[in-house]
Design a protein around this motif. Structure first.
Motif, mmCIF file in Angstrom:
data_model
loop_
_atom_site.group_PDB
_atom_site.id
_atom_site.type_symbol
_atom_site.label_atom_id
_atom_site.label_comp_id
_atom_site.label_asym_id
_atom_site.label_seq_id
_atom_site.Cartn_x
_atom_site.Cartn_y
_atom_site.Cartn_z
ATOM 1 N N PHE A 12 0.830 -1.205 0.000
ATOM 2 C CA PHE A 12 0.000 0.000 0.000
ATOM 3 C C PHE A 12 0.871 1.264 0.000
ATOM 4 C CE2 PHE A 12 -4.296 -1.580 1.339
ATOM 5 C CZ PHE A 12 -3.973 -2.915 1.539
ATOM 6 N N TYR A 13 0.646 2.134 -0.955
ATOM 7 C CA TYR A 13 1.341 3.428 -0.997
ATOM 8 C C TYR A 13 0.594 4.318 -1.989
ATOM 9 C CZ TYR A 13 3.314 1.470 -5.298
ATOM 10 O OH TYR A 13 3.449 0.899 -6.542
ATOM 11 N N SER A 14 0.945 5.593 -2.002
ATOM 12 C CA SER A 14 0.330 6.491 -2.970
ATOM 13 C C SER A 14 1.111 6.439 -4.274
ATOM 14 C CB SER A 14 0.319 7.923 -2.430
ATOM 15 O OG SER A 14 0.064 8.825 -3.488
ATOM 16 N N VAL B 13 -3.139 3.929 -2.366
ATOM 17 C CA VAL B 13 -3.855 4.457 -1.206
ATOM 18 C C VAL B 13 -4.810 5.591 -1.612
ATOM 19 C CG1 VAL B 13 -3.539 5.630 1.017
ATOM 20 C CG2 VAL B 13 -1.992 3.807 0.358
ATOM 21 N N MET C 39 0.427 -7.156 4.913
ATOM 22 C CA MET C 39 0.456 -5.846 4.258
ATOM 23 C C MET C 39 1.805 -5.167 4.475
ATOM 24 S SD MET C 39 -3.260 -4.325 5.266
ATOM 25 C CE MET C 39 -3.731 -5.400 6.580
ATOM 26 N N LEU D 127 3.126 -1.220 4.196
ATOM 27 C CA LEU D 127 2.606 0.140 4.039
ATOM 28 C C LEU D 127 3.757 1.118 3.821
ATOM 29 C CD1 LEU D 127 0.174 0.129 7.127
ATOM 30 C CD2 LEU D 127 -0.231 -0.817 4.845
ATOM 31 N N VAL E 254 4.915 4.978 3.977
ATOM 32 C CA VAL E 254 4.419 6.193 4.631
ATOM 33 C C VAL E 254 5.531 7.221 4.834
ATOM 34 C CG1 VAL E 254 2.924 6.964 6.488
ATOM 35 C CG2 VAL E 254 3.141 4.541 6.049
ATOM 36 N N TRP F 153 -2.849 9.488 3.629
ATOM 37 C CA TRP F 153 -3.011 8.512 4.720
ATOM 38 C C TRP F 153 -3.887 9.095 5.822
ATOM 39 C CZ3 TRP F 153 -2.710 3.554 4.713
ATOM 40 C CH2 TRP F 153 -1.738 2.858 3.995
ATOM 41 N N ILE G 119 1.628 -6.647 9.573
ATOM 42 C CA ILE G 119 1.855 -5.391 8.851
ATOM 43 C C ILE G 119 3.308 -4.954 9.021
ATOM 44 C CG2 ILE G 119 1.252 -2.935 8.736
ATOM 45 C CD1 ILE G 119 -1.577 -3.622 9.434
ATOM 46 N N ILE H 96 5.989 -1.751 7.861
ATOM 47 C CA ILE H 96 5.891 -0.349 7.441
ATOM 48 C C ILE H 96 7.267 0.166 7.017
ATOM 49 C CG2 ILE H 96 5.225 1.990 8.171
ATOM 50 C CD1 ILE H 96 3.625 0.544 10.480
ATOM 51 N N MET I 40 1.642 5.085 12.390
ATOM 52 C CA MET I 40 0.933 3.979 11.728
ATOM 53 C C MET I 40 1.012 2.695 12.548
ATOM 54 S SD MET I 40 -0.319 5.115 8.907
ATOM 55 C CE MET I 40 -0.420 4.013 7.523
#
Ligand code: FMN
Length: 168
Positions: free
Chosen positions: A7-9, A36, A50, A52, A54, A66, A83, A85, A105
């Motif tokens: 998950f990321y932009s 995201v 997952m 992530l 961030v 986020w 998870i 990160i 997070m």
């Protein structure tokens, strides 16, 4: 290995480039990229594992994409999920908030039942304070493209090797 949600932009350029390197360190079929920017409570994809991405923004805060998503995740139970990160930050420019977003997070998802994996030693970084630190280790992988970009690929390789054992 179970499918991993990464998950990321997709619009956050530096983070997206790092996510690409992380993706390539796994067998490609194991990882599904999730933008995201496109998710909300109603369509949050269900992965048992997952990763992530961030970056820290605004002197120790989450980036907007986020931050705006988190309230929608309040009611989701993440029990049984693992998870990991990774965070981007700048230890020289923001030594009092280095990669704080990793810690924000981690705490959020722990409170929702998830297990945080992929913790990393502090050695090799120079900063004053960080919410990403607990019990003398980082709660994820900090990456500093401003000051230590040459260390990034090696750090990712080590981290992914650790994740492969912790995800099993
Ligand atoms: C306005 C601004 C605020 C920032 N605040 C922090 C911070 O508090 N802590 C930190 O470690 N890095 C901070 N950074 C550095 C970013 O996290 C770093 O540049 C990161 O690589 C950005 O990734 P992105 O372009 O994918 O969002 C900040 C950068 C900017 C421009």
């Amino acid at each position: 290995m179970k499918k991993i949600g990464l998950f990321y932009s997709f619009n956050s350029k530096k983070t997206a480039r790092i996510a690409g390197i992380i993706h390539n360190n796994f067998t490609s079929d194991d990882v599904q990229d999730v933008n995201v920017d496109d998710i909300n409570k109603g369509n949050f994809p269900d992965f048992d594992i997952m990763i992530l991405g961030v970056p820290t923004w605004f002197d120790g805060e989450l980036p907007n994409y986020w931050d705006e998503l988190m309230p929608a995740l309040e009611e989701i139970d993440f029990s049984g999920k693992k998870i990991a990160i990774f965070g981007l930050g700048d230890q020289k420019g923001y030594p009092e908030n280095f990669c704080d977003a990793i810690g924000i997070m981690a705490l959020f998802f722990e409170e929702k039942g998830a297990r945080i994996v992929g913790k990393q030693p502090l050695a090799g970084y120079t900063f004053e304070t960080s919410k990403a630190v607990r019990n003398n280790e980082f709660l994820g992988l900090p990456l500093d493209q401003e000051n230590q970009s040459r260390l990034t690929v090696g750090r990712i390789e080590n981290w992914v090797a650790l994740l492969k054992s912790e995800f099993n």
